[in-house]
Design a protein around this motif. Structure first.
Motif, PDB file in Angstrom:
ATOM      1  N   ASP A  68       0.824  -1.210   0.000  1.00 41.17           N
ATOM      2  CA  ASP A  68       0.000   0.000   0.000  1.00 41.17           C
ATOM      3  C   ASP A  68       0.859   1.262   0.000  1.00 41.17           C
ATOM      4  OD1 ASP A  68      -2.260  -1.576   0.011  1.00 41.17           O
ATOM      5  OD2 ASP A  68      -2.615  -1.355   2.178  1.00 41.17           O
ATOM      6  N   ALA A  69       1.977   1.229   0.713  1.00 44.29           N
ATOM      7  CA  ALA A  69       2.852   2.401   0.784  1.00 44.29           C
ATOM      8  C   ALA A  69       3.505   2.703  -0.558  1.00 44.29           C
ATOM      9  CB  ALA A  69       3.929   2.185   1.845  1.00 44.29           C
ATOM     10  N   PHE A  70       3.776   1.677  -1.365  1.00 48.74           N
ATOM     11  CA  PHE A  70       4.473   1.874  -2.640  1.00 48.74           C
ATOM     12  C   PHE A  70       3.547   1.870  -3.852  1.00 48.74           C
ATOM     13  CE2 PHE A  70       8.058   0.954   0.016  1.00 48.74           C
ATOM     14  CZ  PHE A  70       9.095   1.647  -0.575  1.00 48.74           C
ATOM     15  N   SER A  71       2.310   1.432  -3.716  1.00 49.30           N
ATOM     16  CA  SER A  71       1.423   1.311  -4.878  1.00 49.30           C
ATOM     17  C   SER A  71       1.003   2.653  -5.458  1.00 49.30           C
ATOM     18  CB  SER A  71       0.193   0.470  -4.516  1.00 49.30           C
ATOM     19  OG  SER A  71      -0.531   1.110  -3.497  1.00 49.30           O
ATOM     20  N   SER A  72       1.158   3.723  -4.717  1.00 47.00           N
ATOM     21  CA  SER A  72       0.802   5.038  -5.267  1.00 47.00           C
ATOM     22  C   SER A  72       1.790   5.505  -6.332  1.00 47.00           C
ATOM     23  CB  SER A  72       0.723   6.068  -4.141  1.00 47.00           C
ATOM     24  OG  SER A  72       1.984   6.230  -3.528  1.00 47.00           O
ATOM     25  N   PHE A  73       2.939   4.849  -6.451  1.00 51.28           N
ATOM     26  CA  PHE A  73       3.948   5.241  -7.451  1.00 51.28           C
ATOM     27  C   PHE A  73       3.857   4.430  -8.731  1.00 51.28           C
ATOM     28  CE2 PHE A  73       5.661   6.124  -3.239  1.00 51.28           C
ATOM     29  CZ  PHE A  73       5.851   7.481  -3.349  1.00 51.28           C
ATOM     30  N   GLY A  74       3.044   3.393  -8.747  1.00 44.84           N
ATOM     31  CA  GLY A  74       2.892   2.562  -9.936  1.00 44.84           C
ATOM     32  C   GLY A  74       2.417   1.179  -9.535  1.00 44.84           C
ATOM     33  N   GLU A  75       2.252   0.318 -10.541  1.00 40.38           N
ATOM     34  CA  GLU A  75       1.751  -1.031 -10.275  1.00 40.38           C
ATOM     35  C   GLU A  75       2.834  -1.889  -9.644  1.00 40.38           C
ATOM     36  OE1 GLU A  75      -0.142  -4.873 -12.581  1.00 40.38           O
ATOM     37  OE2 GLU A  75       0.098  -2.989 -13.659  1.00 40.38           O
ATOM     38  N   VAL A  76       2.559  -2.394  -8.449  1.00 30.44           N
ATOM     39  CA  VAL A  76       3.473  -3.262  -7.711  1.00 30.44           C
ATOM     40  C   VAL A  76       3.106  -4.704  -8.023  1.00 30.44           C
ATOM     41  CG1 VAL A  76       4.264  -3.959  -5.422  1.00 30.44           C
ATOM     42  CG2 VAL A  76       3.789  -1.558  -5.888  1.00 30.44           C
ATOM     43  N   THR A  77       4.058  -5.477  -8.531  1.00 29.38           N
ATOM     44  CA  THR A  77       3.786  -6.865  -8.899  1.00 29.38           C
ATOM     45  C   THR A  77       4.055  -7.830  -7.754  1.00 29.38           C
ATOM     46  OG1 THR A  77       6.016  -7.112  -9.799  1.00 29.38           O
ATOM     47  CG2 THR A  77       4.268  -6.479 -11.332  1.00 29.38           C
ATOM     48  N   GLU A  78       5.033  -7.524  -6.908  1.00 29.07           N
ATOM     49  CA  GLU A  78       5.366  -8.437  -5.813  1.00 29.07           C
ATOM     50  C   GLU A  78       6.008  -7.667  -4.666  1.00 29.07           C
ATOM     51  OE1 GLU A  78       7.939 -12.532  -5.023  1.00 29.07           O
ATOM     52  OE2 GLU A  78       8.375 -11.312  -6.778  1.00 29.07           O
ATOM     53  N   VAL A  79       5.682  -8.083  -3.460  1.00 22.07           N
ATOM     54  CA  VAL A  79       6.290  -7.528  -2.251  1.00 22.07           C
ATOM     55  C   VAL A  79       6.728  -8.704  -1.388  1.00 22.07           C
ATOM     56  CG1 VAL A  79       5.875  -6.214  -0.151  1.00 22.07           C
ATOM     57  CG2 VAL A  79       4.902  -5.434  -2.285  1.00 22.07           C
ATOM     58  N   ARG A  80       7.992  -8.673  -0.947  1.00 22.08           N
ATOM     59  CA  ARG A  80       8.491  -9.746  -0.082  1.00 22.08           C
ATOM     60  C   ARG A  80       9.237  -9.126   1.089  1.00 22.08           C
ATOM     61  NH1 ARG A  80      11.127 -14.820  -2.419  1.00 22.08           N
ATOM     62  NH2 ARG A  80      10.300 -15.488  -0.428  1.00 22.08           N
ATOM     63  N   ILE A  81       8.831  -9.483   2.275  1.00 23.53           N
ATOM     64  CA  ILE A  81       9.557  -9.106   3.484  1.00 23.53           C
ATOM     65  C   ILE A  81      10.303 -10.352   3.943  1.00 23.53           C
ATOM     66  CG2 ILE A  81       9.349  -8.376   5.889  1.00 23.53           C
ATOM     67  CD1 ILE A  81       6.909  -6.742   5.098  1.00 23.53           C
ATOM     68  N   MET A  82      11.553 -10.187   4.296  1.00 27.03           N
ATOM     69  CA  MET A  82      12.365 -11.322   4.708  1.00 27.03           C
ATOM     70  C   MET A  82      12.211 -11.528   6.222  1.00 27.03           C
ATOM     71  SD  MET A  82      13.166 -11.724   1.694  1.00 27.03           S
ATOM     72  CE  MET A  82      14.086 -13.214   1.756  1.00 27.03           C
ATOM     73  N   TYR A  83      11.978 -12.782   6.594  1.00 27.24           N
ATOM     74  CA  TYR A  83      11.741 -13.132   7.992  1.00 27.24           C
ATOM     75  C   TYR A  83      12.836 -14.049   8.516  1.00 27.24           C
ATOM     76  CZ  TYR A  83       7.103 -11.225   7.247  1.00 27.24           C
ATOM     77  OH  TYR A  83       6.055 -10.384   6.954  1.00 27.24           O
ATOM     78  N   ASP A  84      13.109 -13.952   9.802  1.00 24.12           N
ATOM     79  CA  ASP A  84      14.084 -14.815  10.459  1.00 24.12           C
ATOM     80  C   ASP A  84      13.513 -16.227  10.557  1.00 24.12           C
ATOM     81  OD1 ASP A  84      15.135 -15.807  13.495  1.00 24.12           O
ATOM     82  OD2 ASP A  84      16.641 -14.994  12.121  1.00 24.12           O
ATOM     83  N   LYS A  85      14.323 -17.229  10.234  1.00 22.69           N
ATOM     84  CA  LYS A  85      13.843 -18.619  10.248  1.00 22.69           C
ATOM     85  C   LYS A  85      13.482 -19.085  11.654  1.00 22.69           C
ATOM     86  CE  LYS A  85      16.862 -19.950   6.472  1.00 22.69           C
ATOM     87  NZ  LYS A  85      18.027 -20.755   6.096  1.00 22.69           N
ATOM     88  N   ASP A  86      14.281 -18.694  12.629  1.00 25.67           N
ATOM     89  CA  ASP A  86      14.078 -19.201  13.989  1.00 25.67           C
ATOM     90  C   ASP A  86      12.953 -18.483  14.725  1.00 25.67           C
ATOM     91  OD1 ASP A  86      16.202 -20.976  13.607  1.00 25.67           O
ATOM     92  OD2 ASP A  86      17.664 -19.472  14.254  1.00 25.67           O
ATOM     93  N   SER A  87      12.993 -17.153  14.710  1.00 26.61           N
ATOM     94  CA  SER A  87      12.016 -16.399  15.514  1.00 26.61           C
ATOM     95  C   SER A  87      10.741 -16.063  14.751  1.00 26.61           C
ATOM     96  CB  SER A  87      12.656 -15.107  16.023  1.00 26.61           C
ATOM     97  OG  SER A  87      12.905 -14.222  14.945  1.00 26.61           O
ATOM     98  N   GLY A  88      10.802 -16.061  13.410  1.00 33.76           N
ATOM     99  CA  GLY A  88       9.644 -15.687  12.614  1.00 33.76           C
ATOM    100  C   GLY A  88       9.426 -14.190  12.523  1.00 33.76           C
ATOM    101  N   ARG A  89      10.320 -13.435  13.150  1.00 34.51           N
ATOM    102  CA  ARG A  89      10.212 -11.974  13.148  1.00 34.51           C
ATOM    103  C   ARG A  89      10.856 -11.414  11.881  1.00 34.51           C
ATOM    104  NH1 ARG A  89      12.727  -8.672  18.106  1.00 34.51           N
ATOM    105  NH2 ARG A  89      14.621  -9.415  17.128  1.00 34.51           N
ATOM    106  N   SER A  90      10.363 -10.270  11.448  1.00 36.27           N
ATOM    107  CA  SER A  90      10.908  -9.608  10.272  1.00 36.27           C
ATOM    108  C   SER A  90      12.389  -9.292  10.478  1.00 36.27           C
ATOM    109  CB  SER A  90      10.136  -8.306  10.021  1.00 36.27           C
ATOM    110  OG  SER A  90      10.817  -7.507   9.076  1.00 36.27           O
TER     111      SER A  90
END
Length: 150
Positions: A68-90
């Motif tokens: 939502d934060a980036f879609s105002s600049f154009g069409e966003v095809t994919e968004v990926r946030i990387m998460y820690d394997k152990d804790s599950g936190r971003s």
């Protein structure tokens, strides 16, 4: 004491001599493979880059909010946030893909340094991840054992 220094010097020279031969052949291999792979569009420096690397993300930010934060600049095809394997936190960074390179450039210029959920974003174009690619190692021929250039 002097013989220990001489022995150390000889061992270092022998080690450097053994290291330099494979490095030279490896460097030749790297230069050949990099020139042949430069014809591929993904490794070309002029290839369009629609993928942004976004660092400084809040741990509470989810992918929908980032889109939502980036879609105002154009069409966003994919968004990926990387998460820690152990804790599950971003891990505090992610990637945003646009359909158009100009939209990605506009979003980078507008959002770099801006705060999102109280944290300033650091945005750059994402680099292609290369696994098993050649690694260029600098030659050691003009450096002596004690780190001074000859």
């Amino acid at each position: 004491m002097m013989s220990n220094a001489n022995t150390l010097m000889q061992l270092a020279r022998r080690a450097l001599t053994n290291i330099q031969t494979p490095v030279l052949s490896f460097r030749c291999f790297c230069s050949q493979s990099s020139s042949s792979s430069s014809s591929a569009p993904s490794s070309s420096p002029s290839a369009p880059n629609n993928k942004l690397f976004v660092a400084g993300l809040s741990w509470s930010l989810d992918e929908r909010s980032l889109k939502d934060a980036f879609s105002s600049f154009g069409e966003v095809t994919e968004v990926r946030i990387m998460y820690d394997k152990d804790s599950g936190r971003s891990r505090g960074f992610g990637f945003v893909n646009f359909t158009n390179e100009d939209d990605a450039q506009t979003a980078k210029d507008a959002m770099d340094g801006k705060a999102l959920l109280g944290r300033p974003l650091r945005i750059s174009f994402a680099l292609d991840k290369v696994r098993g690619g050649p690694v260029v190692i600098p030659r050691l021929s003009n450096i002596n054992v004690f780190g001074r250039r000859s």
